[in-house]
Every structure is written in C-alpha cells, then in structure tokens.
Scaffold this motif. Structure first.
Motif, PDB file in Angstrom:
ATOM      1  N   GLY A 184      -2.247   0.810  -5.318  1.00  0.00           N
ATOM      2  CA  GLY A 184      -1.859   0.120  -4.094  1.00  0.00           C
ATOM      3  C   GLY A 184      -3.069  -0.373  -3.322  1.00  0.00           C
ATOM      4  O   GLY A 184      -3.104  -1.515  -2.840  1.00  0.00           O
ATOM      5  N   THR A 201      -0.241  -3.873   0.706  1.00  0.00           N
ATOM      6  CA  THR A 201       0.277  -3.928  -0.668  1.00  0.00           C
ATOM      7  C   THR A 201       1.691  -4.500  -0.690  1.00  0.00           C
ATOM      8  O   THR A 201       2.029  -5.337  -1.531  1.00  0.00           O
ATOM      9  CB  THR A 201       0.276  -2.513  -1.280  1.00  0.00           C
ATOM     10  N   PHE A 205       3.168  -8.023  -2.568  1.00  0.00           N
ATOM     11  CA  PHE A 205       4.322  -8.194  -3.465  1.00  0.00           C
ATOM     12  C   PHE A 205       5.349  -9.159  -2.880  1.00  0.00           C
ATOM     13  O   PHE A 205       5.953  -9.952  -3.618  1.00  0.00           O
ATOM     14  CB  PHE A 205       4.962  -6.832  -3.768  1.00  0.00           C
ATOM     15  N   GLY A 246       5.908   6.600  -6.960  1.00  0.00           N
ATOM     16  CA  GLY A 246       4.863   6.285  -5.976  1.00  0.00           C
ATOM     17  C   GLY A 246       5.246   5.084  -5.144  1.00  0.00           C
ATOM     18  O   GLY A 246       6.163   4.325  -5.499  1.00  0.00           O
ATOM     19  N   VAL A 251       8.599  -1.226  -4.969  1.00  0.00           N
ATOM     20  CA  VAL A 251       8.851  -2.670  -5.093  1.00  0.00           C
ATOM     21  C   VAL A 251      10.127  -2.916  -5.909  1.00  0.00           C
ATOM     22  O   VAL A 251      10.877  -3.854  -5.667  1.00  0.00           O
ATOM     23  CB  VAL A 251       7.632  -3.357  -5.760  1.00  0.00           C
ATOM     24  N   TYR A 282      10.068  11.736  -2.096  1.00  0.00           N
ATOM     25  CA  TYR A 282       8.934  12.337  -1.401  1.00  0.00           C
ATOM     26  C   TYR A 282       8.880  13.856  -1.519  1.00  0.00           C
ATOM     27  O   TYR A 282       7.867  14.464  -1.213  1.00  0.00           O
ATOM     28  CB  TYR A 282       8.923  11.895   0.067  1.00  0.00           C
TER      29      TYR A 282
END
Ligand code: ADP
Length: 295
Positions: A184, A201, A205, A246, A251, A282
C-alpha cells in the motif's frame, strides 16, 4: 477451554478471548502501544490479559502475535521495526513469569494466516499461504492447521522476497523487495510521484478504475508483481490455496482479477493458482495469536 490472543501492533495492543465450539472471539480490550521500550509494552499486555482473565478464569494459555521476526527456539523477539525499543525481547519468559500461564509466541502475519487456515478462507485445506497486502506485505505458511516456521523462524516473509533487483529499497535496506514495489505504501508513493501530488492508496485505485492512465499503470504494475510472486510460490510450495487479505485487498474485484491473471500466467501451466479472499478481517491477528497457544 478459553485461550487469550494478543496482537501487538505499532499503535495498539488488541487482546481477546477465544472460546467455544466453533471457536469465536467473545471479548476484546484495545489500548495504545506504549512507546517507552519493550518492558512497558509487555507490562501493558499483562494488564489487558489480566483484565480478560478475571472474566474467563478457565483461560488455559496465552498466544502473542508480534510485528517482527521471533526467535522461536528462545521464545524471544529479535526486533519490531515499528515499536521503539522492542529489541531482543525475552517475551515468553517475561510473560510466563508475570501471568503464570503457558505463553506462545507468533509472528503477526503468521497468526493471521493461522486464523484463516483454522477458521477462515483456508479452513479444511491441506496447505495454504496467506499474504496480507497492507502498509507493507506480510505472509504466513500453514500446513493443515499449523504454521510452518522454517528452520530460522522466518518462513512466510513474502514481502521481503526480491521481486526486481534495482527497484525501490525496503525498510531492511534491500533493493527490489516485493513490499517496496507493491505494498500500500509503495503504491501511494509511486502514484504520488507520477501525478505530482499526495495520493492515498485507495485514491490510487479509484483513479485507476475511473480510467486515469498514470494511476492504472502504477497499480497494475504492483498487482502484476504480487500475482507473479504467487505463480512462483506455487511452483516452490504448491499450496492448495492462497489467501489474500490486508487493506489493499479491500479494493475487491479489480485487485483479485489482476492478481489472478498474473498468477496464472506466472504459474506457466504447472498448476492452477487458487486464490481466496481473507475472511477473518481485523480480528485475524488476535484470533490467530490465541490459536497459536493451542496445546
Ligand atoms: P496495517 O498495514 O496497519 O496492518 P492494513 O492491512 O489496513 O493495515 O493496510 C493498510 C494499507 O491499506 C494502507 O496502505 C492503506 O492505504 C491501504 N488501504 C486501506 N483501505 C484501502 C482500500 N479500501 N483500498 C485501497 N487501499 C486501502
């Protein structure tokens, strides 16, 4: 039986309790990571563990995930680049003395991979490689429901594999590591440079997907290198599945389709590269740390 999992991060320490069948997280305490050396960090861990242990007196063991390379033979952490003073930490010895419970040590990305292997996207597989595309790139290798540490304890450090000699330099001073090209942070750095302004980041995208040619060139390059790495790893380890997670994997389709295409090309027909999306979110670090303390 209850197991307590501890995820020590650069900014916060998350501690949770894993109970039941199927195992699930029932309680969590999150506090900032002290920045005053390893002893202060471990003392904070003790406070949080004791808090949960008083609610779950049947706790059998504690597992701790750390953001750095453990010395498994000694139960120590060699260093954690994002925590000041976290160097040569006798973690297992110190916490065992303070808590009077068995303590297991694990690397944080290995822990997240273990959570995916036992309870998440790789559940039931014979082998899996987990890769987290985050600020950096981390990874973990599982054989069924156990982590493969390797001879020196560094197995799974996918982000530090040299993907392109001569490319950007990583935090350990090596040129062309995968995370220096495709993490990232690397993507944000390269798009910011190319467009001449600060770009996150996610923004990179978003721009790529809305047709910005420059942003697309940068993110597609990064995704190509990640996919190519998977194809290479397939040839070496031949895992049943790869699990990708992650922040950058958030995305979604664009990320996974590009990585799959590059992986398939790179595997060169030796074997199909099976990629799954991480499921544990998470809490993966805390859950995996707890699982590492299983008997
Ligand atoms: P950490 O690196 O702290 O473990 P994460 O796994 O959340 O945390 O990864 C953070 C990285 O993911 C940062 O580079 C961030 O910019 C990026 N990121 C987070 N959410 C998104 C998103 N929706 N799209 C693209 N990149 C993202």
């Amino acid at each position: 039986m209850a197991l307590i999992g501890v995820d020590i991060g650069g900014t916060k320490i998350s501690v949770g309790v894993l109970v039941g069948e199927p195992q699930h997280l029932v309680s969590k305490v999150i506090e900032p990571t002290p920045q005053a050396g390893w002893q202060a960090v471990l003392d904070q861990v003790v406070v949080q563990v004791q808090q949960l242990r008083s609610q779950y007196p049947k706790t059998r063991a504690v597992g701790v995930g750390v953001p750095g390379p453990p010395n498994f033979a000694k139960g120590e952490v060699r260093f954690a680049p994002n925590i000041p003073g976290f160097v040569d930490v006798p973690l297992v010895h110190y916490l065992t003395e303070q808590l009077g419970l068995p303590v297991a040590l694990e690397n944080d990305a290995n822990a997240a991979g273990l959570a995916e292997a036992v309870l998440g996207a790789a559940k039931g597989t014979s082998s899996s490689i987990f890769i987290t595309v985050s600020t950096g790139i981390g990874g973990g290798i599982c054989i069924r429901d156990r982590v493969w540490h390797g001879h020196n304890g560094i197995a799974g450090e996918v982000g530090h594999v040299i993907a392109l000699q001569g490319a950007a330099v990583s935090g350990v001073g090596q040129s062309g590591a995968l995370e220096a090209i495709a993490s990232g942070r690397a993507i944000a750095r390269d798009v910011s440079f190319a467009l001449g302004r600060e770009i996150s980041t996610k923004e990179a995208f978003d721009l790529a997907q809305s047709g910005n040619r420059v942003a697309k060139a940068v993110v597609d390059n990064a995704l190509y290198f990640i996919g190519r790495m998977l194809g290479d790893l397939q040839k070496v380890f031949d895992p049943e599945v790869f699990v990708l997670g992650g922040g950058v994997a958030e995305v979604g389709d664009y990320f996974f389709e590009a990585v799959q295409a590059a992986a398939t090309t790179s595997a060169g027909g030796f074997a199909p590269v099976q990629i799954r999306r991480a499921q544990m979110g998470y809490d993966a670090g805390v859950i995996g740390a707890a699982l590492s303390a299983r008997p």
